[in-house]
Motif scaffolding. Structure first.
Motif, PDB file in Angstrom:
ATOM      1  N   ASP A 251      44.681  14.957 -56.678  1.00 49.07           N
ATOM      2  CA  ASP A 251      43.923  14.645 -57.877  1.00 49.07           C
ATOM      3  C   ASP A 251      42.484  14.328 -57.487  1.00 49.07           C
ATOM      4  N   THR A 252      41.646  14.126 -58.493  1.00 49.11           N
ATOM      5  CA  THR A 252      40.216  13.909 -58.240  1.00 49.11           C
ATOM      6  C   THR A 252      39.981  12.659 -57.406  1.00 49.11           C
ATOM      7  N   GLU A 253      40.706  11.598 -57.711  1.00 51.21           N
ATOM      8  CA  GLU A 253      40.526  10.345 -56.979  1.00 51.21           C
ATOM      9  C   GLU A 253      40.895  10.507 -55.501  1.00 51.21           C
ATOM     10  N   ALA A 254      42.013  11.161 -55.233  1.00 52.56           N
ATOM     11  CA  ALA A 254      42.431  11.379 -53.836  1.00 52.56           C
ATOM     12  C   ALA A 254      41.434  12.279 -53.109  1.00 52.56           C
ATOM     13  N   THR A 255      40.946  13.297 -53.802  1.00 49.66           N
ATOM     14  CA  THR A 255      39.962  14.198 -53.198  1.00 49.66           C
ATOM     15  C   THR A 255      38.695  13.428 -52.836  1.00 49.66           C
ATOM     16  N   ALA A 256      38.275  12.536 -53.717  1.00 52.14           N
ATOM     17  CA  ALA A 256      37.095  11.712 -53.435  1.00 52.14           C
ATOM     18  C   ALA A 256      37.329  10.825 -52.221  1.00 52.14           C
ATOM     19  N   ARG A 257      38.492  10.224 -52.143  1.00 46.83           N
ATOM     20  CA  ARG A 257      38.819   9.347 -51.010  1.00 46.83           C
ATOM     21  C   ARG A 257      38.840  10.143 -49.711  1.00 46.83           C
ATOM     22  N   ILE A 258      39.449  11.325 -49.726  1.00 43.16           N
ATOM     23  CA  ILE A 258      39.573  12.156 -48.525  1.00 43.16           C
ATOM     24  C   ILE A 258      38.203  12.657 -48.047  1.00 43.16           C
ATOM     25  N   THR A 259      37.372  13.072 -48.998  1.00 44.34           N
ATOM     26  CA  THR A 259      36.075  13.635 -48.627  1.00 44.34           C
ATOM     27  C   THR A 259      34.999  12.579 -48.425  1.00 44.34           C
ATOM     28  N   GLY A 260      35.269  11.360 -48.861  1.00 41.49           N
ATOM     29  CA  GLY A 260      34.274  10.303 -48.751  1.00 41.49           C
ATOM     30  C   GLY A 260      33.168  10.440 -49.789  1.00 41.49           C
ATOM     31  N   LYS A 261      33.452  11.143 -50.876  1.00 43.32           N
ATOM     32  CA  LYS A 261      32.482  11.348 -51.943  1.00 43.32           C
ATOM     33  C   LYS A 261      32.901  10.546 -53.175  1.00 43.32           C
ATOM     34  N   THR A 262      31.983  10.390 -54.102  1.00 44.06           N
ATOM     35  CA  THR A 262      32.331   9.723 -55.350  1.00 44.06           C
ATOM     36  C   THR A 262      33.137  10.687 -56.223  1.00 44.06           C
ATOM     37  N   ILE A 263      33.837  10.128 -57.201  1.00 39.25           N
ATOM     38  CA  ILE A 263      34.602  10.971 -58.130  1.00 39.25           C
ATOM     39  C   ILE A 263      33.648  11.912 -58.867  1.00 39.25           C
ATOM     40  N   GLY A 264      32.480  11.411 -59.247  1.00 40.54           N
ATOM     41  CA  GLY A 264      31.487  12.247 -59.921  1.00 40.54           C
ATOM     42  C   GLY A 264      31.030  13.415 -59.052  1.00 40.54           C
ATOM     43  N   ALA A 265      30.833  13.149 -57.769  1.00 34.61           N
ATOM     44  CA  ALA A 265      30.417  14.221 -56.851  1.00 34.61           C
ATOM     45  C   ALA A 265      31.519  15.262 -56.701  1.00 34.61           C
ATOM     46  N   VAL A 266      32.762  14.819 -56.627  1.00 39.24           N
ATOM     47  CA  VAL A 266      33.891  15.753 -56.527  1.00 39.24           C
ATOM     48  C   VAL A 266      33.963  16.616 -57.780  1.00 39.24           C
ATOM     49  N   LYS A 267      33.815  15.992 -58.944  1.00 38.24           N
ATOM     50  CA  LYS A 267      33.861  16.752 -60.201  1.00 38.24           C
ATOM     51  C   LYS A 267      32.732  17.770 -60.262  1.00 38.24           C
ATOM     52  N   ALA A 268      31.554  17.375 -59.807  1.00 35.39           N
ATOM     53  CA  ALA A 268      30.413  18.291 -59.815  1.00 35.39           C
ATOM     54  C   ALA A 268      30.646  19.460 -58.859  1.00 35.39           C
ATOM     55  N   LEU A 269      31.143  19.176 -57.659  1.00 33.20           N
ATOM     56  CA  LEU A 269      31.429  20.241 -56.693  1.00 33.20           C
ATOM     57  C   LEU A 269      32.517  21.174 -57.216  1.00 33.20           C
ATOM     58  N   GLN A 270      33.531  20.600 -57.840  1.00 31.82           N
ATOM     59  CA  GLN A 270      34.609  21.397 -58.412  1.00 31.82           C
ATOM     60  C   GLN A 270      34.060  22.301 -59.511  1.00 31.82           C
TER      61      GLN A 270
END
Length: 177
Positions: free
Chosen positions: A143-162
């Motif tokens: 999920d977005t939260e786990a992806t953020a934790r794994i990549t060391g990025k914020t949830i907003g940054a993950v959503k933007a990259l996605q």
């Protein structure tokens, strides 16, 4: 995506070289790590070799592990992949098969009949960060939260990259048709 923690003490037992605990970690994470590497390497053999290398490194360094275990393991995989490309001095390629289309339903709408090779080529055109987020979200199922934790990025940054990654894939598919 299974985000439940291990039974209490599994990581600690693995740190004490308990083979059963290490096997439990391997069984839980090998497929995820392998898939992530498979979609970013040139061959199945490369992905298998790298996944094995990740778990050897994990066993050798687990005593020093702290913080979120899964994020730590993904960092080992990311560093192993970086070393692989340095050794081979090759541009990153991804691997894909027909099942990937199910993981990227938005892409399939714009590119019916897309082959695994075409998807591999398209994912390869994304930035490294976009590839990482797309693989973690849609291939590994985080999920977005786990992806953020794994990549060391914020949830907003993950959503933007996605968002940017999926938009780029749509454009790539449209151009190729």
């Amino acid at each position: 995506m299974d985000t439940q923690e291990f039974p209490k003490g599994t990581i600690e037992k693995a740190k004490d070289s308990d083979p059963k605990a290490i096997a439990e970690i391997f069984e839980r994470y090998y497929a995820k790590i392998y898939r992530g590497l498979y979609y970013r390497t040139r061959t199945v053999q490369d992905a298998e070799d790298l996944a094995s290398e990740v778990f050897v490194k994990m066993v050798r360094s687990i005593r020093r592990q702290s913080g979120n275990f899964e994020a730590w393991l993904h960092m080992i995989a990311k560093n192993t992949l970086t070393d692989y490309y340095r050794r081979n001095a090759a541009r990153k390629e991804t691997g894909a098969d027909e099942r990937t289309l199910e993981a990227l339903p938005e892409a399939q709408k714009d590119a019916p009949g897309l082959t695994g090779a075409e998807l591999k080529t398209a994912i390869n055109k994304l930035t490294g960060e976009q590839q990482e987020v797309i693989v973690l979200r849609f291939i590994e199922g985080h999920d977005t939260e786990a992806t953020a934790r794994i990549t060391g990025k914020t949830i907003g940054a993950v959503k933007a990259l996605q968002f940017r990654g999926l938009a780029a894939l749509k454009e790539i598919f449209k151009e190729g048709r």
